[in-house]
Enzyme design. Structure first.
Site, short mmCIF file in Angstrom:
data_model
loop_
_atom_site.label_atom_id
_atom_site.label_comp_id
_atom_site.label_asym_id
_atom_site.label_seq_id
_atom_site.Cartn_x
_atom_site.Cartn_y
_atom_site.Cartn_z
N LYS A 128 0.88 -1.17 0.00
CA LYS A 128 0.00 0.00 0.00
C LYS A 128 0.91 1.21 0.00
O LYS A 128 2.04 1.15 0.50
CB LYS A 128 -0.89 -0.01 1.25
CG LYS A 128 -2.16 0.76 1.09
CD LYS A 128 -3.25 -0.02 0.35
CE LYS A 128 -4.41 0.88 0.00
NZ LYS A 128 -5.56 0.15 -0.54
N ASP A 168 -6.83 4.34 -4.75
CA ASP A 168 -7.52 4.21 -3.46
C ASP A 168 -8.12 5.60 -3.21
O ASP A 168 -8.32 6.36 -4.17
CB ASP A 168 -6.55 3.79 -2.34
CG ASP A 168 -7.26 3.40 -1.05
OD1 ASP A 168 -7.81 2.30 -0.98
OD2 ASP A 168 -7.28 4.20 -0.09
P1 NAP Z 1 -12.88 7.74 -2.97
O1 NAP Z 1 -13.36 7.51 -4.35
O2 NAP Z 1 -11.83 8.74 -2.72
O3 NAP Z 1 -14.16 8.06 -2.05
C1 NAP Z 1 -14.08 8.14 -0.67
C2 NAP Z 1 -15.44 8.56 -0.13
O4 NAP Z 1 -15.41 8.52 1.28
C3 NAP Z 1 -15.84 9.97 -0.51
O5 NAP Z 1 -17.22 10.05 -0.60
C4 NAP Z 1 -15.30 10.78 0.68
O6 NAP Z 1 -15.99 12.01 0.86
C5 NAP Z 1 -15.60 9.84 1.82
N1 NAP Z 1 -14.65 10.03 2.92
C6 NAP Z 1 -13.30 10.02 2.87
N2 NAP Z 1 -12.77 10.25 4.08
C7 NAP Z 1 -13.82 10.41 4.91
C8 NAP Z 1 -13.95 10.66 6.30
N3 NAP Z 1 -12.87 10.80 7.08
N4 NAP Z 1 -15.20 10.76 6.81
C9 NAP Z 1 -16.30 10.63 6.04
N5 NAP Z 1 -16.24 10.37 4.71
C10 NAP Z 1 -15.02 10.26 4.17
O7 NAP Z 1 -12.33 6.37 -2.31
P2 NAP Z 1 -12.77 4.89 -2.63
O8 NAP Z 1 -11.83 4.34 -3.63
O9 NAP Z 1 -14.23 4.83 -2.85
O10 NAP Z 1 -12.39 4.17 -1.26
C11 NAP Z 1 -13.30 4.12 -0.16
C12 NAP Z 1 -12.86 3.04 0.81
O11 NAP Z 1 -12.82 1.78 0.13
C13 NAP Z 1 -11.48 3.21 1.42
O12 NAP Z 1 -11.47 2.63 2.72
C14 NAP Z 1 -10.60 2.36 0.50
O13 NAP Z 1 -9.41 1.96 1.13
C15 NAP Z 1 -11.52 1.19 0.25
N6 NAP Z 1 -11.24 0.39 -0.95
C16 NAP Z 1 -11.21 0.97 -2.18
C17 NAP Z 1 -11.00 0.17 -3.29
C18 NAP Z 1 -11.03 0.73 -4.69
O14 NAP Z 1 -10.98 -0.07 -5.64
N7 NAP Z 1 -11.14 2.03 -4.89
C19 NAP Z 1 -10.79 -1.20 -3.14
C20 NAP Z 1 -10.86 -1.76 -1.87
C21 NAP Z 1 -11.09 -0.95 -0.79
P3 NAP Z 1 -15.46 13.35 0.11
O15 NAP Z 1 -16.04 13.30 -1.26
O16 NAP Z 1 -16.00 14.43 0.96
O17 NAP Z 1 -13.98 13.29 0.12
#
Ligand code: NAP
Length: 447
Positions: A128, A168
């Site tokens: 990561k 991510d």
């Molecule tokens: P992303 O597209 O950047 O979206 C993150 C979302 O969560 C946004 O709506 C953001 O709001 C919100 N957020 C971020 N920090 C926050 C906080 N402290 N409190 C409340 N809301 C918060 O990210 P993502 O790729 O969807 O990832 C989301 C989660 O899934 C993470 O834990 C990541 O590690 C996990 N994940 C992602 C993937 C992938 O393929 N992308 C795969 C496995 C796991 P804002 O719009 O206000 O920033």
């Protein structure tokens, strides 16, 4: 390792060795709770200190990222790559750009990734990385200059046979494209060194949807195992990023009623269900225009709750898809009190240990992120395969593969998590993920 082999003694050693890293301690404790009793029944792992070795990253790389903003000021951030374990394949795992990024967060994510990648049944090790850079409010040119500077250093440590990063939080198609372009320029090579690429230069169909779709598929399998289905069920989803939006899309297509989405400022509540047309608008708002949900609430007239999380909305199914520790003990009590039946984690470790206890005690099924959000890295693995064979598979073929992988993950969780009258998916995922990596490490001798 010398010393007593109890959970308490093991965790004490982890805390001493990794001071000031509470999130990493939390992630290790959650796994250790299932693994220590398992290891006691399988002493070969204890004799070779396999689990202790799995808690220590292969290496941690940290570097300076200097870049110039639009006003000509020099800005400084810190970049990282934590290469955790490559026992079953090259390092693989996302890059996160968020002000909260530090070694603690990345060690937790890299450790989780070890088990998740193992569960996919694909040959991928775990890593990561990322930076404390915040893309929010930056111009495209600023993001580009940051990404190029970041990659100019990261490029020394990655490669399509060594370490293949992906996206991510804060790292989507735009950031991956800037970084891929820079790597290609520096290396004089066109290889699949990053996943989550755009389709024009080696990306895979359904990669952007895969984590969210996979999470919905996992819930479908959990419910099927218990004689139920998603159709007609009320769903609460948090987040409105990559994972949340496509989880919501698949849930709606499977007949679920998606009532909420959130961002870091608050959540929207649509009492019936968000429909596909509204979701499309939200995808445009969040992914293209990088706007806030509050704007949509003003326009659409749905309820918006500033500064709040959606867990108080009564629902049958919950999908935390935003960030770590977003469901606390009191949120879990709200979910249980309102009749929630199952939780599938789209985010990594979104439920605190105390909250998981409350959910389990209430008989609520809990799918841990390392199982239910593994669809993203699984399709990343399929992107690597397509890049290697220089072919691109079609949407339907990939969706069938993703569906099969999620089903296999579910089967492994049931195999190792079945207890009297309850399937402990957390325990099942931890043990199934552990065995494959542990056996590879045993075979390699002491490294
Ligand atoms: P992303 O597209 O950047 O979206 C993150 C979302 O969560 C946004 O709506 C953001 O709001 C919100 N957020 C971020 N920090 C926050 C906080 N402290 N409190 C409340 N809301 C918060 O990210 P993502 O790729 O969807 O990832 C989301 C989660 O899934 C993470 O834990 C990541 O590690 C996990 N994940 C992602 C993937 C992938 O393929 N992308 C795969 C496995 C796991 P804002 O719009 O206000 O920033």
């Amino acid at each position: 390792m010398n010393g007593e082999y109890t959970l308490e003694a093991f965790m004490e050693r982890i805390r001493q060795k990794n001071p000031g890293e509470p999130i990493f301690h939390q992630a290790v404790a959650e796994v250790a709770e299932s693994i220590i009793p398992f290891i006691r029944q399988h002493p070969k792992y204890q004799e070779e200190c396999i689990f202790e070795r799995m808690t220590e990253p292969d290496r941690i790389i940290s570097f300076r990222v200097a870049w110039e903003d639009d006003q000509g000021n020099i800005q400084l951030n810190r970049g990282y790559r934590v290469q955790f374990n490559n026992s079953i394949g090259p390092y693989k795992g996302g890059l996160r750009f968020h002000p909260s990024v530090n070694t603690d967060i990345l060690k937790f994510l890299g450790f989780e990734q070890t088990f998740k990648n193992s569960l996919t049944t694909l040959p991928m090790g775990a890593a990561k990385g990322g930076s404390d850079f915040d893309p929010k409010g930056k111009s495209d040119r600023e993001v580009m200059r940051f990404c190029k500077s970041f990659m100019s250093e990261l490029s020394h440590y990655i490669g399509h046979f060594t370490d293949i990063p992906a996206g991510d939080i804060g790292v989507g198609a735009r950031e991956i494209s800037y970084m891929f372009g820079e790597y290609k320029r520096l290396s004089h090579e066109f290889t699949g060194v990053l996943t989550g690429k755009s389709l024009e230069f080696g990306g895979s169909l359904i990669r952007k949807e895969a984590t969210g779709y996979g999470c919905a598929y996992f819930m479908e399998d959990m419910l099927k195992e218990h004689g139920a289905a998603i159709e007609g069920k009320s769903c609460v989803v948090s987040g409105s990023g990559n994972v949340a939006l496509y989880c919501a899309e698949k849930l709606i297509r499977l007949g679920g009623k998606v009532m909420t989405l959130s961002d870091s400022s608050g959540f929207i509540h649509v009492p019936g269900s968000i429909d596909e047309a509204m979701l499309e608008e939200i995808i445009e708002l969040k992914s293209v225009r990088r706007g806030r949900l509050s704007e949509l609430a003003d326009r659409k007239g749905c309820s918006y709750y500033a500064g709040m999380k959606p867990w108080g909305v009564p629902c049958e199914l919950a999908f935390p898809c935003a960030t770590e520790n977003e469901i606390t003990k009191s949120d879990a009590a709200l979910l249980a009190g309102n009749g929630c039946k199952a939780v599938a984690e789209g985010a990594n470790m979104p439920t605190t240990a105390e909250a998981i206890e409350v959910l389990k005690r209430s008989g609520i099924l809990v799918a841990p992120g390392k199982a239910s959000n593994a669809g993203g890295v699984a399709v990343s693995g399929l992107e690597m395969t397509q890049n290697s064979i220089r072919m691109a598979w079609g949407t339907e073929e990939l969706d069938v593969k993703l569906r099969t992988i999620m089903n296999r993950i579910h089967t492994q969780c049931v195999e190792y998590g079945k207890t009297d009258g309850y399937i402990d998916y957390v325990k099942g995922a931890n043990i199934a993920g552990f065995i494959k990596v542990a056996d590879a490490m045993l075979a390699y001798g002491i490294v």
